[in-house]
Scaffold this motif. Structure first.
Motif, mmCIF file in Angstrom:
data_model
loop_
_atom_site.group_PDB
_atom_site.id
_atom_site.type_symbol
_atom_site.label_atom_id
_atom_site.label_comp_id
_atom_site.label_asym_id
_atom_site.label_seq_id
_atom_site.Cartn_x
_atom_site.Cartn_y
_atom_site.Cartn_z
ATOM 1 N N LEU A 71 27.985 33.370 27.477
ATOM 2 C CA LEU A 71 28.391 32.399 28.490
ATOM 3 C C LEU A 71 27.769 31.036 28.214
ATOM 4 C CD1 LEU A 71 28.215 34.512 31.768
ATOM 5 C CD2 LEU A 71 30.263 33.771 30.537
ATOM 6 N N GLY A 72 26.514 31.023 27.807
ATOM 7 C CA GLY A 72 25.853 29.759 27.493
ATOM 8 C C GLY A 72 26.523 29.050 26.339
ATOM 9 N N ASP A 73 26.901 29.813 25.323
ATOM 10 C CA ASP A 73 27.614 29.224 24.186
ATOM 11 C C ASP A 73 28.963 28.666 24.616
ATOM 12 O OD1 ASP A 73 25.493 29.967 22.591
ATOM 13 O OD2 ASP A 73 26.533 31.653 21.646
ATOM 14 N N ALA A 74 29.588 29.322 25.601
ATOM 15 C CA ALA A 74 30.893 28.866 26.083
ATOM 16 C C ALA A 74 30.801 27.479 26.697
ATOM 17 C CB ALA A 74 31.452 29.845 27.117
ATOM 18 N N VAL A 75 29.688 27.197 27.363
ATOM 19 C CA VAL A 75 29.530 25.904 28.014
ATOM 20 C C VAL A 75 29.441 24.784 26.988
ATOM 21 C CG1 VAL A 75 28.050 24.530 29.535
ATOM 22 C CG2 VAL A 75 28.529 26.901 30.082
ATOM 23 N N GLU A 76 28.945 25.093 25.811
ATOM 24 C CA GLU A 76 28.863 24.074 24.755
ATOM 25 C C GLU A 76 30.247 23.519 24.438
ATOM 26 O OE1 GLU A 76 25.938 22.908 23.834
ATOM 27 O OE2 GLU A 76 25.056 24.421 25.150
ATOM 28 N N GLY A 77 31.245 24.359 24.482
ATOM 29 C CA GLY A 77 32.635 23.927 24.314
ATOM 30 C C GLY A 77 33.316 24.062 25.656
ATOM 31 N N VAL A 78 32.939 23.206 26.608
ATOM 32 C CA VAL A 78 33.342 23.345 28.001
ATOM 33 C C VAL A 78 34.851 23.528 28.169
ATOM 34 C CG1 VAL A 78 33.515 20.875 28.518
ATOM 35 C CG2 VAL A 78 32.918 22.481 30.327
ATOM 36 N N ASP A 79 35.635 22.932 27.321
ATOM 37 C CA ASP A 79 37.089 23.090 27.430
ATOM 38 C C ASP A 79 37.534 24.510 27.102
ATOM 39 O OD1 ASP A 79 37.443 20.467 28.234
ATOM 40 O OD2 ASP A 79 37.690 19.737 26.192
ATOM 41 N N GLN A 80 36.668 25.286 26.453
ATOM 42 C CA GLN A 80 37.002 26.658 26.097
ATOM 43 C C GLN A 80 36.592 27.674 27.165
ATOM 44 O OE1 GLN A 80 38.836 27.741 23.399
ATOM 45 N NE2 GLN A 80 39.233 25.540 23.332
ATOM 46 N N VAL A 81 35.870 27.241 28.185
ATOM 47 C CA VAL A 81 35.371 28.179 29.195
ATOM 48 C C VAL A 81 36.496 28.983 29.843
ATOM 49 C CG1 VAL A 81 34.168 28.387 31.412
ATOM 50 C CG2 VAL A 81 33.215 26.941 29.607
ATOM 51 N N PRO A 82 37.588 28.360 30.307
ATOM 52 C CA PRO A 82 38.651 29.180 30.903
ATOM 53 C C PRO A 82 39.226 30.207 29.917
ATOM 54 C CG PRO A 82 38.962 26.880 31.481
ATOM 55 C CD PRO A 82 37.880 26.928 30.439
ATOM 56 N N ARG A 83 39.362 29.834 28.652
ATOM 57 C CA ARG A 83 39.877 30.775 27.650
ATOM 58 C C ARG A 83 38.895 31.927 27.429
ATOM 59 N NH1 ARG A 83 43.938 31.317 24.652
ATOM 60 N NH2 ARG A 83 44.670 29.195 24.876
ATOM 61 N N ILE A 84 37.611 31.619 27.377
ATOM 62 C CA ILE A 84 36.611 32.669 27.169
ATOM 63 C C ILE A 84 36.586 33.621 28.359
ATOM 64 C CG2 ILE A 84 34.114 33.077 26.998
ATOM 65 C CD1 ILE A 84 34.099 30.500 25.184
ATOM 66 N N ILE A 85 36.694 33.078 29.564
ATOM 67 C CA ILE A 85 36.743 33.936 30.748
ATOM 68 C C ILE A 85 38.021 34.777 30.736
ATOM 69 C CG2 ILE A 85 36.942 33.936 33.266
ATOM 70 C CD1 ILE A 85 34.993 31.539 33.248
ATOM 71 N N ALA A 86 39.152 34.180 30.389
ATOM 72 C CA ALA A 86 40.419 34.930 30.305
ATOM 73 C C ALA A 86 40.303 36.035 29.261
ATOM 74 C CB ALA A 86 41.574 33.987 29.966
ATOM 75 N N ARG A 87 39.675 35.745 28.139
ATOM 76 C CA ARG A 87 39.488 36.747 27.074
ATOM 77 C C ARG A 87 38.606 37.882 27.585
ATOM 78 N NH1 ARG A 87 37.252 33.765 22.827
ATOM 79 N NH2 ARG A 87 39.334 32.930 22.620
ATOM 80 N N GLN A 88 37.518 37.535 28.272
ATOM 81 C CA GLN A 88 36.642 38.559 28.833
ATOM 82 C C GLN A 88 37.398 39.430 29.839
ATOM 83 O OE1 GLN A 88 33.445 39.763 28.814
ATOM 84 N NE2 GLN A 88 33.230 38.733 26.850
ATOM 85 N N LEU A 89 38.154 38.797 30.704
ATOM 86 C CA LEU A 89 38.890 39.545 31.721
ATOM 87 C C LEU A 89 39.942 40.448 31.101
ATOM 88 C CD1 LEU A 89 39.336 36.735 34.380
ATOM 89 C CD2 LEU A 89 37.935 38.800 34.624
ATOM 90 N N SER A 90 40.667 39.945 30.127
ATOM 91 C CA SER A 90 41.746 40.740 29.529
ATOM 92 C C SER A 90 41.206 41.807 28.599
ATOM 93 C CB SER A 90 42.728 39.840 28.783
ATOM 94 O OG SER A 90 42.094 39.217 27.682
ATOM 95 N N GLY A 91 39.992 41.652 28.120
ATOM 96 C CA GLY A 91 39.418 42.622 27.191
ATOM 97 C C GLY A 91 38.783 43.810 27.856
ATOM 98 N N GLN A 92 38.806 43.850 29.183
ATOM 99 C CA GLN A 92 38.132 44.904 29.912
ATOM 100 C C GLN A 92 38.581 46.302 29.493
ATOM 101 O OE1 GLN A 92 39.208 44.941 33.961
ATOM 102 N NE2 GLN A 92 38.422 46.963 34.276
ATOM 103 N N HIS A 93 39.837 46.461 29.221
ATOM 104 C CA HIS A 93 40.357 47.800 28.975
ATOM 105 C C HIS A 93 40.364 48.182 27.511
ATOM 106 C CE1 HIS A 93 41.409 47.953 33.151
ATOM 107 N NE2 HIS A 93 42.072 46.834 33.031
ATOM 108 N N THR A 94 39.868 47.323 26.642
ATOM 109 C CA THR A 94 39.855 47.657 25.228
ATOM 110 C C THR A 94 38.470 48.096 24.812
ATOM 111 O OG1 THR A 94 39.324 45.427 24.484
ATOM 112 C CG2 THR A 94 41.660 45.948 24.756
ATOM 113 N N ARG A 95 38.421 48.939 23.836
ATOM 114 C CA ARG A 95 37.154 49.467 23.363
ATOM 115 C C ARG A 95 36.343 48.392 22.644
ATOM 116 N NH1 ARG A 95 34.593 54.131 22.526
ATOM 117 N NH2 ARG A 95 33.587 54.495 20.536
ATOM 118 N N GLU A 96 37.006 47.483 21.969
ATOM 119 C CA GLU A 96 36.311 46.491 21.166
ATOM 120 C C GLU A 96 35.676 45.383 21.993
ATOM 121 O OE1 GLU A 96 39.659 47.135 20.619
ATOM 122 O OE2 GLU A 96 39.277 48.671 19.119
ATOM 123 N N HIS A 97 36.240 45.059 23.139
ATOM 124 C CA HIS A 97 35.754 43.937 23.935
ATOM 125 C C HIS A 97 35.546 44.356 25.384
ATOM 126 C CE1 HIS A 97 37.987 42.089 20.572
ATOM 127 N NE2 HIS A 97 36.907 41.373 20.523
#
Length: 190
Positions: A71-97
């Motif tokens: 999460l801290g690294d995500a803030v460094e590229g603040v414009d990427q925060v929504p994408r990183i959160i979306a990736r985290q949310l969508s990855g919930q059901h996969t084994r890899e993420h």
């Protein structure tokens, strides 16, 4: 023929344990997860948890720190925060993420782990507020960042506990536009 001893790889074993622990803690919570469950899923001896992390609490803390780093690294590229959160949310059901955001909702009952968990949440919100155009991180701006973080955690919780559609099956691309809208509305100064 003599058996060739298996080469030990401490870094790989540590990584396997962390990945298994993240999945287990996020899915089942701290109390319902045993060190044996984690070791079995990682395919290693349970004693290695104590070797690399000192205890179940130490392993939980390492998982929390990993989330904090991401999460801290995500803030460094603040414009990427929504994408990183979306990736985290969508990855919930996969084994890899595994959905690491769920880890931030899990309490361990361990005072030190709880301090780390709350510290990660607080620090992320403060950094997000600063990246969102509030360099002094005043209370009003930090509150806006905390509301944004709360929304992301609420989404993680709903996706993990219900089959409400279309939220339950939304992928990263479907989640990104509403998350971006929320991000833009709450932190417009970035």
């Amino acid at each position: 023929m003599t058996a060739v001893p298996r080469r030990r790889d401490a870094a790989a074993t540590r990584r396997l344990l962390l990945e298994a622990a993240r999945r287990r803690f996020a899915r089942n919570g701290y109390a319902a997860t045993t060190v044996r469950d984690i070791a079995d899923e990682a395919g290693v001896n349970v004693a290695l948890i104590n070797r690399y992390f000192a205890s179940k609490e130490g392993l939980f803390e390492a998982c929390l720190r990993g989330v904090g780093t991401e999460l801290g690294d995500a803030v460094e590229g603040v414009d990427q925060v929504p994408r990183i959160i979306a990736r985290q949310l969508s990855g919930q059901h996969t084994r890899e993420h595994p959905n690491q955001l769920l880890l931030l909702l899990r309490s361990s009952g361990d005072t030190r782990a709880e301090e780390i968990r709350l510290g990660i949440l607080r620090t992320f919100a403060e950094r997000l507020a600063a990246a969102g155009g509030c360099p002094d991180a005043d209370d009003a701006c930090v509150l806006r960042a905390q509301v944004l973080l709360s929304a992301a955690l609420g989404l993680a919780l709903l996706r993990s506990t219900t089959t409400m559609e279309p939220l339950g099956s939304a992928d990263e691309n479907a989640l990104l536009p509403p998350l971006q809208d929320l991000f833009d509305a709450l932190l417009p100064g970035r």
